[in-house]
Scaffold this active site. Structure first.
Site, PDB file in Angstrom:
ATOM      1  N   ILE A 153      38.020  45.324  43.107  1.00  0.00           N
ATOM      2  CA  ILE A 153      37.410  46.542  42.374  1.00  0.00           C
ATOM      3  C   ILE A 153      36.626  46.172  41.517  1.00  0.00           C
ATOM      4  CG2 ILE A 153      39.136  46.993  40.764  1.00  0.00           C
ATOM      5  CD1 ILE A 153      38.795  49.981  41.264  1.00  0.00           C
ATOM      6  N   SER A 154      35.091  46.461  41.587  1.00  0.00           N
ATOM      7  CA  SER A 154      33.965  46.155  40.931  1.00  0.00           C
ATOM      8  C   SER A 154      34.150  46.591  39.413  1.00  0.00           C
ATOM      9  CB  SER A 154      32.645  46.569  41.064  1.00  0.00           C
ATOM     10  OG  SER A 154      32.531  46.178  42.659  1.00  0.00           O
ATOM     11  N   GLN A 155      33.462  45.684  38.360  1.00  0.00           N
ATOM     12  CA  GLN A 155      33.492  46.105  36.812  1.00  0.00           C
ATOM     13  C   GLN A 155      32.852  47.692  36.995  1.00  0.00           C
ATOM     14  OE1 GLN A 155      30.538  43.453  35.180  1.00  0.00           O
ATOM     15  NE2 GLN A 155      30.812  44.284  33.109  1.00  0.00           N
TER      16      GLN A 155
END
Lengths: 257, 803
Positions: free
Chosen positions: A106-108
């Site tokens: 899950i992206s930053q």
């Protein structure tokens, strides 16, 4: 509030059997948005504060000095903790990517906000996402646009994301399990496309499904390490160009060259 | 006799284990993490010295039982500790986000240090117990290691790495059996150990020890796609190749495909090396129309300047570049591929798929290392193309930072240019990064090579174009003509590629289709061609000065100056600007240094000052300096010369096995001879140590000056001749290098025996530091300086033990 167990399993079965079957969002009656008094309000606010601070230094779209308030409002609303594995919930609002299994992340949060901002979407837009992953990016886009279509190649991830999006009440997100390379012609053209799945090239069908005047955003780098963003722009004449952007203010030369 | 045999067996097993672990962790993680993990695990050798300082008195009277026990422990722990270590959830990509990853790393170090500790305790104990036979035992240690190194490289052609791991465990138990058989007491333990040596290798469950690639590697990701499966696998010391078929969602690998392309590639098979570095075998049924995508990549540019060129592809991989040449009707294609198994996969498994690519008329396949192929050939080509075979992930994460590459040095470019027909073109494609790194370094390298060949105006021969994620550099053997330039502009314009440089380019032509905030590449190339080049290289925040054969680290872009700036803005998504790879190796050195100091200093408190030492014996300070210097210097020389010989012998595997084995075997012979030398020189004015060190310094110094010239002459000779020459050259240097350690150890054994295990430990720690330090130093100052430093260290050692 979740659909009945049987209905859920029937959907999972359908997805497993027919990887490219389009699945309608959960029935509207079942998906009243969750109240956000979920015990994470404070860390979520802190996360937004961090994002805002970073964005103050970052090179945004030309003529822009800050992230759109709408994007920040949405970031302050979406329950990110619901999109990370249970064991990592206490870190859900840290400004960092987290593993979600199957080699994906899950992206930053800051990168999610930046990418969303770069799309410059509004309430009438229809957006395509390639690489649903956790479903978080779709959840962030959902309140900002008319509809989000999202495709995930790994069936278990797709199923999980679909369940989460439905549980969190995002009625205007439609998920699909399958190959994102050819886009989703039935709903094209799109007013914005987000490609989060790594690729050696930008699939020509996606370029074709981008509406003139619309934008596509692609993060480039290794897992956990987004190096730069590629913003694909199709002008009103259909001419396609890209912009290569660092998510950070950095000049490669010293001495004011 | 039994001791010598057991030491040799155990050394063969331990060195084989070291090489094998690098292989296994290259599959699981990436090569330089493997390098780091194994370096730190080798501190187990240093720890054995520390341990023996305390335990020697108790263990020496029970020598056979102790040796057998530790050897058996090596045999078991070599496999068991790997099985445990592979279960530790360490994710190097997450290191910048999560300091907790360090704890996982520490667990892996500690686990893997145990087998090295056990093996080294055996050898250290033998040296300490049989002081009068130090030369012979050390000889067995070195020669066993030499045999082990050769054996593992051969074995990995026929055995999967995890199966050779089983065998090494058995070898440890066999060493235990040998020593138990020779010891006092009943014979049945020896029989039991021998039976275990035969049985245990088969007893390990396969799923405990099979290397599982990191979930973030390309292979793991590809296999999550429905219906994707591995249809063929090949394993050799060059890597584990996995061919993946993905019928539901085929591979579509086409780096830098034009935004105006109407279609992507036809179905492809993916081939992963050690679970990463994707290369593809593209379906080719003889219909070129289906391969139109090959003309829509930046790499196609040279074919628009040359008509039906005779083409040399360096790095054939799955054959995409060969197909591109055929698509453009190349008259002849020579494809060079280092890995025979890769070529075999394309020929056989991919044969139906790839349309017997390598059997197409006009296509010739050469199984050779690319650089040495070019150096040795007398042919010339119209086009030489260096392919893009490393993965973007590896490139982006900086995991190649300390990987030597003989393909991208100034000397390599000179060699390529010398093999071009007049008007011919050298083309190199690389991933484009933001801010630019590879592309600018390539450009700088080309300028240096052209200048090296005496070209007065290099800028007239260069062109650079880019897509959104690849850049292709062209170097022409001759000035680019107006017609050439028109072709470049047409090619780029039609595909929405940006021209970043050609002679006479107007600034407004830069940065049009794939825009940066500023035209970094245009400005960069202008600066590199102008009078301010040195200043620009200095001021640019990444290291883009050309790599040379002496500093063959093209992939290192890190500059220390970058670190404070990035740390100052670390909360702002800046960490990805750092080259993880370089910093990891630097961190390895720091960690190893701290542990080494502890291991070396700790026993000092225990050992009484000068207690039991003969008058005139070297003190602890001198002993430490001597063995520290030797440990550092030996590997400095070995690593630097391996790098030189790899270039000469061409094939890294043959080279490493020949050079390593020659070094260890002749050093072993030198060690064996050292006892006699000590007798001869007992009363001489120049002692044996000084004599040996003088020999080392003379040979190393002469080689430093002579080898480049000599190798230049002999480059085109056949492999057997080159191998013979290499062995003959290494023999005298290694022979002398084998002497100082046993000579020094013998001296303290006579005069201050308590210091023997400590010296063994100091030497072990120094060897670990040396391997890491040599690589780091070479990236900055080059291998020649590393050898010069080694000569200095040998000199210091001689002074420390001078009478």
């Amino acid at each position: 509030m979740v659909t009945s167990g049987f209905a859920k399993w029937a959907r999972v079965g359908a997805v497993a059997l027919l990887p490219v079957l389009e699945v309608a969002p959960a029935a509207a009656g079942d998906t009243a948005p969750l109240p956000r008094a979920d015990g994470y309000a404070a860390p979520r606010q802190e996360m937004v504060r961090v994002i805002e601070a970073i964005a103050g230094y970052a090179p945004l779209s030309p003529g822009r000095r800050a992230l759109s308030p709408d994007v920040l409002d949405v970031m302050a609303e979406v329950p990110r903790h619901a999109f990370v594995p249970e064991a990592l919930r206490d870190r859900a609002y840290d400004d960092r990517p987290l593993p979600i299994g199957y080699g994906q992340t899950i992206s930053q949060p800051y990168i999610v906000a930046l990418m969303t901002d770069l799309l410059e979407v509004d309430g009438d837009d229809v957006v395509l996402e390639i690489g649903t992953g956790s479903g978080y990016q779709a959840a962030v886009l959902a309140p900002l646009v008319k509809h989000v279509y999202t495709i995930e190649i790994v069936p278990p991830l797709a199923d999980r994301a679909k369940g989460r999006l439905a549980a969190a009440g995002y009625a205007n997100v439609t998920t699909r399990t399958g190959d994102g390379y050819y886009g989703w012609p039935a709903h094209a053209p799109f007013d914005g496309i987000v490609v989060t799945a790594a690729s050696s090239h930008i699939p020509p069908p996606l370029v074709a499904q981008l509406r003139p005047g619309a934008r596509m955003v692609i993060p480039v780098g290794a897992p956990f390490l987004v190096q730069h963003l590629v913003l694909v722009e199709k002008d009103l004449d259909g001419k396609v160009t890209t912009r290569l952007m660092l998510p950070v203010a950095f000049v490669p030369l010293t001495g004011g060259h | 006799m039994a001791v010598v045999v057991a030491v040799a067996l155990l050394s063969a097993a331990a060195l084989g284990y070291e090489i094998l672990l690098i292989r296994l962790f290259s599959i699981i993680l990436w090569h330089h993490f493997a390098f780091m993990i194994i370096s730190l695990a080798l501190l187990g050798v240093g720890a054995s010295g520390t341990f023996l300082v305390f335990a020697r008195r108790w263990l020496e009277p029970r020598f056979h039982r102790a040796f057998a026990g530790f050897a058996a422990a090596f045999g078991i722990s070599a496999v068991a500790c790997f099985a445990l270590a592979r279960r530790v959830p360490f994710n190097p990509l997450e290191v910048v986000w999560d300091l907790g990853q360090q704890a996982a790393l520490l667990q892996i170090y500690l686990l893997l240090a145990l087998p090295f500790f056990c093996a080294a305790t055996c050898v250290g104990l033998a040296l300490s117990r049989f002081r009068e036979r130090i030369g012979a035992i050390y000889r067995a240690d070195l020669m066993g290691a030499g045999a082990g190194a050769s054996l593992v490289l051969l074995a990995l052609f026929v055995l999967a790495p995890e199966d050779y791991l089983r065998a090494l465990g058995g070898l440890g138990l066999a060493a235990a059996a040998v020593i138990a058989f020779a010891g006092p007491g009943p014979r049945w333990p020896a029989g039991l150990l021998a039976a275990l040596a035969l049985a245990v290798p088969f007893a390990w469950p396969a799923d405990w020890i099979a290397p599982q690639p990191s979930p973030y590697k390309g292979l793991s990701l590809a296999l999550h796609v429905p219906q994707a499966r591995v249809i063929a696998e090949r394993s050799s010391p060059l890597g584990l190749l996995s061919v993946v078929e993905s019928p539901a969602v085929p591979f579509r690998h086409a780096p830098g495909l034009s935004l105006t392309a109407k279609a992507g590639p036809p179905p492809q098979l993916g081939v992963f090396t050690d679970g990463d570095g994707l290369t593809v075998i593209t379906r080719f049924d003889g219909t070129f129309a289906k391969l139109a995508y090959l003309d829509q990549q930046t790499a196609a540019l040279p074919f628009h300047l040359l008509r039906r060129p005779r083409t040399l592809i360096l790095g054939a991989g799955g054959g995409a570049d060969v197909l591109r040449a055929l698509y453009h009707a190349a008259r002849q294609v020579d494809a060079v591929e280092i890995n025979p198994q890769m070529a075999d996969l394309v020929r056989r498994d991919g044969g139906g798929f790839a349309g017997r690519l390598f059997r197409t008329p006009g296509v010739r396949l050469h199984i050779r290392e690319a650089r040495s192929f070019v150096e040795a050939t007398g042919q010339r080509w119209d086009l030489i193309h260096v392919g893009l075979l490393d993965s973007f992930t590896a490139s982006a994460a900086g995991v190649l930072a300390l990987k030597e590459s003989a393909l991208y040095t100034v000397e390599a470019f000179e060699a390529y240019l010398a093999r071009l027909e007049p008007g011919g073109i050298l083309a190199i494609t690389r991933w484009l990064r933001v801010p630019p790194r590879d592309s600018l370094k390539l450009f700088a390298t080309a300028i240096a090579a052209l200048e090296g060949l005496g070209v007065a105006a290099p800028g007239e021969r260069l062109a650079l174009i880019r897509s959104w994620n690849t850049a292709t550099l062209m170097v022409k053997n001759g000035p680019l003509t107006a017609e050439n330039i028109a072709a470049i502009r047409r090619f780029a314009e039609a595909r929405s590629f940006d021209v970043s440089y050609y002679p006479g380019m107007a600034p407004e032509e830069a940065n049009r289709f794939n825009r940066w905030r500023e035209p970094f590449l245009y400005d960069g190339t202008a600066a590199l061609l102008g009078p301010g080049r040195e200043r620009f290289l200095e001021d640019y925040k990444f290291h883009i000065a050309p790599a040379t054969d002496d500093r063959p680290y093209f992939f290192r872009f890190f500059k220390w100056r970058l670190l404070p700036e990035v740390l100052a803005i670390r909360g702002r998504a800046a960490m990805t600007l750092l080259e993880g790879g370089y910093l990891i190796v630097a961190a390895t050195l720091a960690q190893a240094a701290i542990v080494s100091v502890l291991l070396i200093v700790l026993p000092l408190a225990w050992m009484g000052r000068g207690e039991g030492a003969a008058p005139g014996a070297p003190g602890r300070g001198r002993v430490m300096v001597y063995f520290l210097a030797l440990g550092l210097a030996f590997l400095f020389v070995e690593i630097a010369f391996i790098q030189r010989f790899v270039l000469f012998l061409g094939h890294p595997l043959y080279a490493i096995s020949v050079v390593l084995a020659a070094f260890l075997v002749f050093a072993g012979l030198g060690s064996g001879y050292s006892a006699r030398l000590a007798e001869h020189r007992a009363a001489a004015r120049i002692g044996p140590i000084s004599l040996a060190v003088a020999g080392i310094i003379v040979f190393a110094g002469v080689y430093l000056a002579v080898l480049p010239v000599l190798f230049g002459w002999l480059m085109a000779e056949s492999d057997p001749v080159k191998i013979l020459v290499s062995v003959v050259l290494i023999a005298p240097l290694a022979f002398f290098m084998g002497m100082p350690f046993p000579l020094g150890l013998r001296r303290i054994a006579d005069q201050a025996p308590r210091l023997v295990p400590w010296a063994w430990g100091v030497n072990g720690c120094a060897s670990v530091l040396s391997a890491v330090l040599a690589s780091l130093l070479a990236t900055h100052v080059g291998f020649a300086v590393v050898v010069a430093l080694a000569m200095g260290l040998y000199g210091i050692a001689a002074l420390a033990f001078a009478r």
